[in-house]
Design an enzyme around this catalytic site. Sequence first.
Site, mmCIF file in Angstrom:
data_model
loop_
_atom_site.group_PDB
_atom_site.id
_atom_site.type_symbol
_atom_site.label_atom_id
_atom_site.label_comp_id
_atom_site.label_asym_id
_atom_site.label_seq_id
_atom_site.Cartn_x
_atom_site.Cartn_y
_atom_site.Cartn_z
ATOM 1 N N GLU A 41 0.861 -1.186 0.000
ATOM 2 C CA GLU A 41 0.000 0.000 0.000
ATOM 3 C C GLU A 41 0.894 1.231 0.000
ATOM 4 O OE1 GLU A 41 -2.776 2.358 3.209
ATOM 5 O OE2 GLU A 41 -2.942 0.163 3.190
ATOM 6 N N LYS A 130 -11.615 -0.990 6.742
ATOM 7 C CA LYS A 130 -10.336 -0.919 7.438
ATOM 8 C C LYS A 130 -10.594 -0.487 8.883
ATOM 9 C CE LYS A 130 -6.152 1.963 7.495
ATOM 10 N NZ LYS A 130 -5.329 2.903 6.715
#
Length: 212
Positions: A41, A130
Site C-alpha cells: 500500500e 479498514k
Amino acid sequence: MTDRLARTRSAGVLAVLRAPSPEAAIDASEAIIRGGVTGIEVTYSTPDAPAVIRELIARHGDAAVIGAGTVTTAAQADAAAEAGAEFLVSPGTLPDLTRAMLSTGRVVMTGALTPTEVMSALDLGVDVVKIFPASLGGPSYLGALRGPFPDAPLMPTGGVNPDNVADWFAAGAVAVGAGGDLANGASIKAGDWADLEARAARFAAALASVRG
C-alpha cells in the site's frame, strides 16, 4: 473487480508504506516483496505515489498486489487508478470521497472504528472496512465487531505484528495492514533494506502458519 478483491485477500498482509522519496519507496517495496509480503500500500504520504505504483506494477505485474493508501481526495483516487492501483485505501469514510473511490472500479477500503462507522462504510458499498487504529482495541475488539457484523470484510490496521497475526485472523480479519512493524520508517530512512526484508519474512512466515 472480483479478481482484484480475491488477489488483495490472498495477499493477506498489506505493507503500509510511507517513504521520504519515490526512490526510497521503490527500494523499500522491493525489499518487502523479497521477504515474502506481496501486498504493498503506497500511501500518499510518499512523494509522487502514483509514479511509485506504476513502477512497481511494471516490475512485478501479477506477482504483487499494489495499491494506494491515505487517499483523501477524489483526484488522488483517480490518479492512483490511472497508475494501475488495484486497491484504494482511505483512513476514514467520507461519503463523497468513498463514492469517488468506488467509481474508479478498484477495490475500496475505507477506515472505521466504531460500529456506526462500520455501518456507514458498509452502507456506501466499500469492499473492505479498514478497522483503524486497530491497536486501540486489539484482536478482541475485532472479534466483538464480528457479533453485529458476522459477514463484514474487516481489515485491522495498526498494532499488527508477526506475533499477533494469528490472533487477528482468528478474530475474523480478511487481511491485515501493517505499518511500522513491517515498513519501518527508521529502516526506510536509513536505507536498511536487509532489515525490511527480514521483517517481511517474519510476517510472511506468520501468515503461512495461519493458512497452513
